[in-house]
Design an enzyme around this catalytic site. Structure first.
Site, PDB file in Angstrom:
ATOM      1  N   SER A 118      38.653  23.039  37.236  1.00 32.42           N
ATOM      2  CA  SER A 118      37.554  22.083  38.252  1.00 32.42           C
ATOM      3  C   SER A 118      37.628  23.474  39.351  1.00 32.42           C
ATOM      4  O   SER A 118      38.434  23.763  39.547  1.00 32.42           O
ATOM      5  CB  SER A 118      38.170  20.841  38.302  1.00 32.42           C
ATOM      6  OG  SER A 118      37.490  20.618  39.011  1.00 32.42           O
ATOM      7  N   HIS A 119      36.392  23.891  40.007  1.00 33.31           N
ATOM      8  CA  HIS A 119      36.585  23.432  40.924  1.00 33.31           C
ATOM      9  C   HIS A 119      36.947  23.169  42.373  1.00 33.31           C
ATOM     10  O   HIS A 119      37.538  23.511  43.440  1.00 33.31           O
ATOM     11  CB  HIS A 119      35.276  23.617  41.840  1.00 33.31           C
ATOM     12  CG  HIS A 119      33.879  25.102  41.766  1.00 33.31           C
ATOM     13  ND1 HIS A 119      33.686  25.293  39.810  1.00 33.31           N
ATOM     14  CD2 HIS A 119      33.241  25.439  41.798  1.00 33.31           C
ATOM     15  CE1 HIS A 119      33.490  26.236  39.779  1.00 33.31           C
ATOM     16  NE2 HIS A 119      32.958  26.646  40.661  1.00 33.31           N
ATOM     17  N   SER A 120      38.048  21.614  41.745  1.00 36.30           N
ATOM     18  CA  SER A 120      37.671  20.826  42.864  1.00 36.30           C
ATOM     19  C   SER A 120      39.275  20.581  41.856  1.00 36.30           C
ATOM     20  O   SER A 120      39.660  19.642  40.923  1.00 36.30           O
ATOM     21  CB  SER A 120      37.271  20.006  42.999  1.00 36.30           C
ATOM     22  OG  SER A 120      37.782  18.324  43.485  1.00 36.30           O
ATOM     23  N   SER A 161      30.629  28.878  37.018  1.00 40.57           N
ATOM     24  CA  SER A 161      31.539  29.409  37.671  1.00 40.57           C
ATOM     25  C   SER A 161      33.324  29.903  36.908  1.00 40.57           C
ATOM     26  O   SER A 161      34.491  30.341  37.405  1.00 40.57           O
ATOM     27  CB  SER A 161      31.876  29.907  39.093  1.00 40.57           C
ATOM     28  OG  SER A 161      32.804  29.225  39.775  1.00 40.57           O
TER      29      SER A 161
END
Lengths: 224, 208
Positions: free
Chosen positions: A9-11, A72
């Site tokens: 995940s991006h986070s 991404s």
């Protein structure tokens, strides 16, 4: 022996939180978060993904399925595969992160192979299979009606227990017409406390499957 | 005379300089059609590349590009990380352990880089992405490779990439964050195409 899961995940918080949620329903599955950049910002990190994949590969050789969030993250996961010695042991699931992870974790907990785990994740947002025409043509080999007595009704954990337990049996089972192998379909029933669930089963394990559901529902899934 | 590891190291250093110098410009380009982090991400990524190269000086151009690839993928954060990372990784593979890169190998490395970006990002020409800088650059490099002069290949690639970046102005974005804007993406230059042109321009400077 179970398939391992990696969450990209991006986070960092999303990855950790999704893992926390999924582990509840799949206590024996190794689920590793790979969220955020190396320095804890929003983004994805090849190093973190590689580290998680290596840890998963070291844990056992049953394969790993990756779940991702935005675009991404997918690219970073694909890039990681380029660096792996044995990329064939890792599958990328194209599924919504949280719902897909929970479905994948339940399937892995039930002993599905990596292709089965990937499929479970990807089935989450597919429209439900056409209503069970097959069942309408032949009578069920076993059936039963059971009242939901737990407070929260048919929420994620009971649905996971039903679909997870049935995945080890050779039977086609419906609950009020929903495919009992699909956690999502079960949850979409929206069945609350007091609802009577009509269970029909066919196949070699039909009786066993109905008894399994009788036991689960009758003991309120082990919850209040 | 071809290009060696020192050229690669100068290229990466000049790229890092360019990212630092154009940081604000890339941020401004990214603001209306992205999330205004491209300049910051690229600057941070290439600064990290400089640190890695200093820690473990590579012996070939290919090794330098591979280290760059891994570092960018880990440090950039946004989509540019895996895209540039894949580009440098595929270019590194194309160069192998060649000590002296000739014009044909250089053109092939640029093509491998572009193919990696396309494979990773699934963008096509005209989608308003870095592919619109890279594809003309690859074509120009291939055409220039016949003269066997690496400097001509580098220059042709850089000029074509710069023109390619400008050509993204009227395009409607079909990939990445900018594609969410639809028609409103028209009239803005794609920041990834601009950073690509800057990096290819740095490669020219490194060979002077």
């Amino acid at each position: 022996m179970t398939v391992n899961l990696v969450v990209v995940s991006h986070s960092e918080k999303i990855a950790d939180g999704a893992v926390e949620l999924a582990v509840q329903m799949a206590p024996d599955v190794l689920i590793l978060p790979a969220g955020g950049t190396d320095d804890g910002r929003i983004g994805t990190s090849l190093e973190r993904v590689m580290a998680a994949l290596e840890q998963a590969a070291d844990a056992n050789s049953d394969g790993t399925v990756i779940l991702t969030d935005l675009g991404s993250a997918v690219m970073t996961a694909e890039s990681a595969l380029e660096f792996l010695a044995d990329p064939s042991s890792v599958l990328l699931a194209d599924a919504p992160l949280v719902e897909g992870l929970v479905a994948a974790a339940v399937a892995a907990q039930a002993g599905a192979d990596s292709a089965g785990v990937k499929e479970a994740a990807e089935a989450v947002y597919r429209p439900p299979a056409a209503p069970q025409h097959a069942h309408q043509h032949r009578p069920p080999e076993a059936a039963g009606d059971f009242e939901l007595i737990n407070q929260a009704g048919m929420h994620a954990r009971p649905a996971a227990k039903i679909s997870g337990g049935l995945s080890g049996m050779d039977a086609e089972v419906t609950v009020n017409g929903a495919d009992a192998a699909s956690m999502t379909e079960l949850m979409m029933l929206g069945a609350g406390k007091g609802t009577v669930l009509h269970v029909e089963a066919s196949g070699p394990d039909a009786v066993k499957a109905v008894e399994y559901l009788r036991g689960l529902i009758g003991t309120s899934f082990g919850e209040p | 005379m071809g290009l060696d590891v020192n050229w690669a190291l100068r290229w990466l250093a000049l790229s890092a300089d360019a990212m630092a110098e154009h940081r604000e410009e890339l941020i401004e380009l990214d603001r209306p059609i992205g999330d205004s982090d491209h300049g910051e991400n690229m600057d941070r990524g290439f600064k990290a590349v400089m640190v890695k190269l200093a820690e473990a000086p590579p012996e070939t151009a290919g090794a330098a590009l591979k280290l760059t690839a891994m570092t960018l993928m880990s440090k950039v954060g946004g989509a540019a990380g895996p895209l540039y990372g894949t580009a440098f990784l595929r270019a590194a593979t194309a160069l192998g352990d060649t000590a002296d890169v000739d014009a044909a190998t250089l053109a092939a490395a640029f093509q491998a880089a572009r193919d990696g970006i396309v494979a990773r990002g699934k963008a096509e020409s005209g989608d308003k992405t870095m592919v619109d800088a890279w594809t003309p650059a690859v074509d120009a490099a291939a055409a220039a490779a016949g003269d066997s002069d690496v400097r001509k290949v580098l220059l042709a690639a850089a000029e074509a990439a710069e023109a390619g970046a400008v050509s993204t102005d009227p395009m409607l974005a079909r990939k990445g964050r900018a594609s969410y804007l639809g028609e409103r993406s028209i009239g803005h230059r794609d920041p990834g195409a601009v950073s690509s042109a800057l990096i290819l321009r740095a490669a020219v400077g490194a060979a002077e």
